[in-house]
Design an enzyme around this catalytic site. Structure first.
Site, PDB file in Angstrom:
ATOM      1  N   LYS A 124       0.500  -0.247  15.479  1.00  0.00           N
ATOM      2  CA  LYS A 124       2.040  -0.270  15.624  1.00  0.00           C
ATOM      3  C   LYS A 124       2.301  -1.618  16.529  1.00  0.00           C
ATOM      4  O   LYS A 124       3.365  -2.052  16.601  1.00  0.00           O
ATOM      5  CB  LYS A 124       2.388   0.720  16.783  1.00  0.00           C
ATOM      6  CG  LYS A 124       2.472   2.254  15.794  1.00  0.00           C
ATOM      7  CD  LYS A 124       3.846   2.124  15.249  1.00  0.00           C
ATOM      8  CE  LYS A 124       3.848   3.434  13.929  1.00  0.00           C
ATOM      9  NZ  LYS A 124       3.927   2.811  12.518  1.00  0.00           N
ATOM     10  N   TYR A 143       4.072   6.502  10.363  1.00  0.00           N
ATOM     11  CA  TYR A 143       2.934   5.313  10.114  1.00  0.00           C
ATOM     12  C   TYR A 143       3.825   4.366   9.516  1.00  0.00           C
ATOM     13  O   TYR A 143       3.821   3.006   9.730  1.00  0.00           O
ATOM     14  CB  TYR A 143       1.956   5.947   9.303  1.00  0.00           C
ATOM     15  CG  TYR A 143       0.659   4.838   8.969  1.00  0.00           C
ATOM     16  CD1 TYR A 143      -0.363   4.817   9.829  1.00  0.00           C
ATOM     17  CD2 TYR A 143       0.966   3.930   7.681  1.00  0.00           C
ATOM     18  CE1 TYR A 143      -1.427   3.928   9.635  1.00  0.00           C
ATOM     19  CE2 TYR A 143      -0.294   2.953   7.813  1.00  0.00           C
ATOM     20  CZ  TYR A 143      -1.437   3.084   8.661  1.00  0.00           C
ATOM     21  OH  TYR A 143      -2.307   2.107   8.169  1.00  0.00           O
ATOM     22  N   HIS A 165       0.725  -1.135  -0.004  1.00  0.00           N
ATOM     23  CA  HIS A 165       0.087  -0.143  -0.142  1.00  0.00           C
ATOM     24  C   HIS A 165       0.907   1.168   0.119  1.00  0.00           C
ATOM     25  O   HIS A 165       1.753   1.287   0.782  1.00  0.00           O
ATOM     26  CB  HIS A 165      -0.853  -0.222   1.367  1.00  0.00           C
ATOM     27  CG  HIS A 165      -2.025  -0.870   0.951  1.00  0.00           C
ATOM     28  ND1 HIS A 165      -3.497  -0.468   1.257  1.00  0.00           N
ATOM     29  CD2 HIS A 165      -2.095  -2.077   0.584  1.00  0.00           C
ATOM     30  CE1 HIS A 165      -4.316  -1.354   0.966  1.00  0.00           C
ATOM     31  NE2 HIS A 165      -3.474  -2.348   0.511  1.00  0.00           N
ATOM     32  N   TYR A 169      -9.064   6.068   7.072  1.00  0.00           N
ATOM     33  CA  TYR A 169      -9.097   6.554   8.483  1.00  0.00           C
ATOM     34  C   TYR A 169     -10.537   7.597   8.497  1.00  0.00           C
ATOM     35  O   TYR A 169     -10.063   8.789   8.070  1.00  0.00           O
ATOM     36  CB  TYR A 169      -7.954   6.998   9.091  1.00  0.00           C
ATOM     37  CG  TYR A 169      -6.999   5.997   9.367  1.00  0.00           C
ATOM     38  CD1 TYR A 169      -6.315   5.189   8.480  1.00  0.00           C
ATOM     39  CD2 TYR A 169      -6.638   5.368  10.605  1.00  0.00           C
ATOM     40  CE1 TYR A 169      -5.192   4.205   8.566  1.00  0.00           C
ATOM     41  CE2 TYR A 169      -5.929   4.518  10.760  1.00  0.00           C
ATOM     42  CZ  TYR A 169      -5.119   3.855   9.997  1.00  0.00           C
ATOM     43  OH  TYR A 169      -4.326   2.690  10.068  1.00  0.00           O
ATOM     44  N   PRO A 223      -4.672   0.199  18.538  1.00  0.00           N
ATOM     45  CA  PRO A 223      -4.206  -0.087  17.224  1.00  0.00           C
ATOM     46  C   PRO A 223      -4.585   0.970  16.058  1.00  0.00           C
ATOM     47  O   PRO A 223      -4.137   0.811  15.161  1.00  0.00           O
ATOM     48  CB  PRO A 223      -5.301  -1.073  17.044  1.00  0.00           C
ATOM     49  CG  PRO A 223      -6.596  -1.026  17.956  1.00  0.00           C
ATOM     50  CD  PRO A 223      -6.119  -0.266  19.205  1.00  0.00           C
TER      51      PRO A 223
HETATM   52  C1  LIG Z   1      -7.503  -9.005  20.686  1.00  0.00           C
HETATM   53  C2  LIG Z   1      -6.226  -8.162  19.972  1.00  0.00           C
HETATM   54  C3  LIG Z   1      -6.655  -7.562  18.808  1.00  0.00           C
HETATM   55  C4  LIG Z   1      -5.539  -6.849  18.179  1.00  0.00           C
HETATM   56  N1  LIG Z   1      -5.795  -6.151  17.033  1.00  0.00           N
HETATM   57  C5  LIG Z   1      -4.750  -5.347  16.545  1.00  0.00           C
HETATM   58  C6  LIG Z   1      -5.015  -4.643  15.149  1.00  0.00           C
HETATM   59  O1  LIG Z   1      -6.086  -4.724  14.658  1.00  0.00           O
HETATM   60  N2  LIG Z   1      -4.137  -3.968  14.844  1.00  0.00           N
HETATM   61  C7  LIG Z   1      -2.786  -3.869  15.335  1.00  0.00           C
HETATM   62  O2  LIG Z   1      -1.911  -3.037  15.092  1.00  0.00           O
HETATM   63  N3  LIG Z   1      -2.617  -4.552  16.420  1.00  0.00           N
HETATM   64  C8  LIG Z   1      -3.534  -5.256  17.106  1.00  0.00           C
HETATM   65  N4  LIG Z   1      -3.166  -5.922  18.076  1.00  0.00           N
HETATM   66  C9  LIG Z   1      -1.855  -5.893  18.735  1.00  0.00           C
HETATM   67  C10 LIG Z   1      -1.131  -6.851  18.047  1.00  0.00           C
HETATM   68  O3  LIG Z   1      -1.658  -7.907  17.566  1.00  0.00           O
HETATM   69  C11 LIG Z   1      -0.046  -7.306  19.055  1.00  0.00           C
HETATM   70  O4  LIG Z   1       0.963  -6.295  19.211  1.00  0.00           O
HETATM   71  C12 LIG Z   1       0.965  -8.370  18.745  1.00  0.00           C
HETATM   72  O5  LIG Z   1       0.204  -9.737  18.736  1.00  0.00           O
HETATM   73  C13 LIG Z   1       2.304  -8.438  19.537  1.00  0.00           C
HETATM   74  O6  LIG Z   1       3.043  -9.691  19.557  1.00  0.00           O
HETATM   75  P1  LIG Z   1       3.528 -10.506  20.563  1.00  0.00           P
HETATM   76  O7  LIG Z   1       4.379 -11.644  19.942  1.00  0.00           O
HETATM   77  O8  LIG Z   1       4.470  -9.480  21.484  1.00  0.00           O
HETATM   78  O9  LIG Z   1       2.307 -11.068  21.813  1.00  0.00           O
HETATM   79  P2  LIG Z   1       1.365 -12.004  21.523  1.00  0.00           P
HETATM   80  O10 LIG Z   1       0.653 -12.059  19.837  1.00  0.00           O
HETATM   81  O11 LIG Z   1       0.069 -11.769  22.466  1.00  0.00           O
HETATM   82  O12 LIG Z   1       1.981 -13.343  21.685  1.00  0.00           O
HETATM   83  C14 LIG Z   1       2.146 -14.021  23.026  1.00  0.00           C
HETATM   84  C15 LIG Z   1       2.126 -15.337  22.954  1.00  0.00           C
HETATM   85  O13 LIG Z   1       2.540 -15.874  24.318  1.00  0.00           O
HETATM   86  C16 LIG Z   1       1.583 -16.846  24.950  1.00  0.00           C
HETATM   87  N5  LIG Z   1       1.681 -16.680  26.161  1.00  0.00           N
HETATM   88  C17 LIG Z   1       0.685 -16.155  27.230  1.00  0.00           C
HETATM   89  N6  LIG Z   1       1.073 -16.473  28.454  1.00  0.00           N
HETATM   90  C18 LIG Z   1       2.057 -17.488  28.219  1.00  0.00           C
HETATM   91  C19 LIG Z   1       2.652 -18.394  29.354  1.00  0.00           C
HETATM   92  N7  LIG Z   1       2.718 -18.391  30.631  1.00  0.00           N
HETATM   93  N8  LIG Z   1       3.241 -19.367  29.068  1.00  0.00           N
HETATM   94  C20 LIG Z   1       3.776 -19.729  27.475  1.00  0.00           C
HETATM   95  N9  LIG Z   1       2.943 -18.935  26.603  1.00  0.00           N
HETATM   96  C21 LIG Z   1       2.154 -17.805  27.006  1.00  0.00           C
HETATM   97  C22 LIG Z   1       0.120 -16.299  24.256  1.00  0.00           C
HETATM   98  O14 LIG Z   1      -0.480 -17.469  24.004  1.00  0.00           O
HETATM   99  C23 LIG Z   1       0.630 -15.823  22.823  1.00  0.00           C
HETATM  100  O15 LIG Z   1       0.861 -16.746  21.676  1.00  0.00           O
HETATM  101  C24 LIG Z   1      -4.095  -6.714  18.862  1.00  0.00           C
HETATM  102  C25 LIG Z   1      -3.914  -7.394  20.033  1.00  0.00           C
HETATM  103  C26 LIG Z   1      -4.986  -8.166  20.447  1.00  0.00           C
HETATM  104  C27 LIG Z   1      -4.455  -8.964  22.047  1.00  0.00           C
END
Ligand SMILES: Cc1cc2nc3c(=O)[nH]c(=O)nc-3n(C[C@H](O)[C@H](O)[C@H](O)COP(=O)(O)OP(=O)(O)OC[C@H]3O[C@@H](n4cnc5c(N)ncnc54)[C@H](O)[C@@H]3O)c2cc1C
Length: 389
Positions: A296, A382, A72, A201, A292
């Site tokens: 980011k 962005y 995009h 947006y 969101p």
């Molecule tokens: C419901 C939701 C919707 C979102 N929608 C958007 C969006 O529309 N646009 C956007 O930009 N961002 C969005 N985000 C933000 C984005 O998805 C996150 O910033 C991103 O997933 C971060 O990645 P991560 O690997 O740090 O964490 P996560 O993706 O949360 O991964 C963490 C992992 O650790 C695992 N875990 C947790 N506790 C334990 C434990 N005790 N032992 C072992 N494993 C464990 C979890 O199951 C998960 O698989 C959203 C987040 C959420 C929660």
């Protein structure tokens, strides 16, 4: 069991960290408390910054992304009577990609299971111990119910906002900052061709709307709603009618189609510092959450682990501590920049019901749509600022 880096959590942060370390000859074990099916089906982010695309591509994960992802070149900002396109390449010489987090996760898991480091699903009772010494360990129960101990040189806490790692860091002292917003996003996934070539947006007196997409046949749309709203009260027709109102623009209409997923997402900013205690390092949502609106969250997780992987390679291969010692400060500098940008986008676009706020927001939107300097500031943030600058 023994490994160099024990990684808690198989979200994008944990999986990518394992992959980056593997490519540098560092071994790791990833522990995930959910099933593979659950992790792969979680619908979340969908916009990848340039550096995220480059990092995934350099890590050998770019084939499907480049085949199926959509590059995009900008976004539309809309307010009543105006739909204005921001041209990212012209403003800052960068683009973004639409490629769902589900797809990023599937690609990472496939690579991991195809000769990569061990990835254990459905573990439980995960506990981190002795992070202040040279030999931390992770205790957990495996999927068969057997108690296990994983001895490590380093532990990475990439277990998201509700994980076990952040409390261990905070026990030794630290600080958190939090802002909850008085609005939430109602998001739908629909089997409907996007009616727009770029994300829209939209500011509207009834609330913000975001028109995005996952593919040429799947749309992802969001509505600002009150956090107390219940998804059961939102029929598909009610959602489409609200979307029609918020995106109203002469000679143009929203494309409707079967809704395949809908949910309400609360919005919060959260930062936890430091992102390290001894040999335990936090990355991604384990350390910070952004609303969101600025797209980011996933990109910050990728930026954190890019810094962390380099720092851990230096520590474990060259026995130099400089990069691990500076990791938290360098990561937090970017975290705060993204926290500000996400807060700013959220504050500019979500209506509060207050007329004074509305006029300030419209003034800011007109400024971004008329000043190249203001537009460039949005575009640079962005599409993603340099990882370490
Ligand atoms: C419901 C939701 C919707 C979102 N929608 C958007 C969006 O529309 N646009 C956007 O930009 N961002 C969005 N985000 C933000 C984005 O998805 C996150 O910033 C991103 O997933 C971060 O990645 P991560 O690997 O740090 O964490 P996560 O993706 O949360 O991964 C963490 C992992 O650790 C695992 N875990 C947790 N506790 C334990 C434990 N005790 N032992 C072992 N494993 C464990 C979890 O199951 C998960 O698989 C959203 C987040 C959420 C929660």
């Amino acid at each position: 069991m023994r490994t160099q880096v024990g990684i808690i959590g198989a979200g994008p942060a944990g999986l990518l960290l394992s992959r980056l370390l593997h490519l540098q000859g560092i071994d790791s074990v990833v522990l995930e408390n959910r099933s593979r099916e659950y992790v792969e089906a979680r619908i979340r982010a969908g916009i990848l910054e340039q550096h995220t695309v480059d990092t995934l591509t350099d890590a050998g994960l770019g084939d499907r992304l480049h085949r199926e992802g959509l590059e995009h070149h900008g976004v539309y900002l809309q307010y009543p009577g105006t739909r204005h396109e921001l041209d990212f390449p012209a403003l800052c010489d960068r683009t973004v990609w639409v490629y769902g987090q589900t797809e990023v996760t599937k690609d990472l898991i496939a690579a991991q299971l195809d000769g990569g480091p061990p990835l254990l699903f459905e573990v439980s009772d995960v506990q981190v111990e002795d992070v202040d010494g040279e030999s931390p360990r992770i205790r957990f129960t495996d999927a068969d119910g057997a108690a296990q101990v994983l001895e490590c040189d380093v532990v990475a806490g990439t277990d998201g906002f509700h994980g076990v790692s952040r409390p261990v860091v905070q026990q030794a002292g630290g600080r958190v900052w939090e802002r909850t917003y008085p609005y939430a996003w109602l998001g739908i996934l629909a089997d409907a061709a996007p009616a727009t070539d770029e994300l829209i947006y939209a500011w509207h007196p009834e609330g913000f709307g975001l028109y995005s997409m996952r593919s040429p046949t799947v749309s992802r749309l969001y509505l600002q709603v009150d956090p107390s709203e219940k998804i059961e009260d939102w029929s598909d027709d009610r959602i489409w009618d609200a979307l029609d109102t918020r995106f109203a623009h002469e000679g143009w209409s929203v494309n409707r189609g079967p809704v395949t997923e809908k949910s309400i997402l609360p919005m919060r900013s959260f930062v936890s510092a430091p992102m390290r205690r001894g040999r335990l390092f936090l990355a991604g949502d384990a350390a910070h959450i952004v609303p969101p609106t600025g797209a980011k969250g996933l990109n910050l997780a990728v930026a954190d682990v890019t810094l962390l992987a380099t720092a851990l390679v230096r520590l474990l291969q060259e026995k130099e501590t400089d990069l691990v010692d500076s990791y938290s400060d360098r990561a937090l500098a970017r975290v705060w920049r993204c926290t500000h940008f996400s807060w700013w986008m959220t504050s500019m676009l979500h209506t509060s019901g207050d007329d004074f706020d509305a006029e300030l927001q419209l003034s800011q939107l007109r400024r971004v749509c008329s000043s190249e300097a203001a537009a460039r500031e949005l575009a640079e943030n962005y599409t993603g600022l340099p990882i370490d600058g």
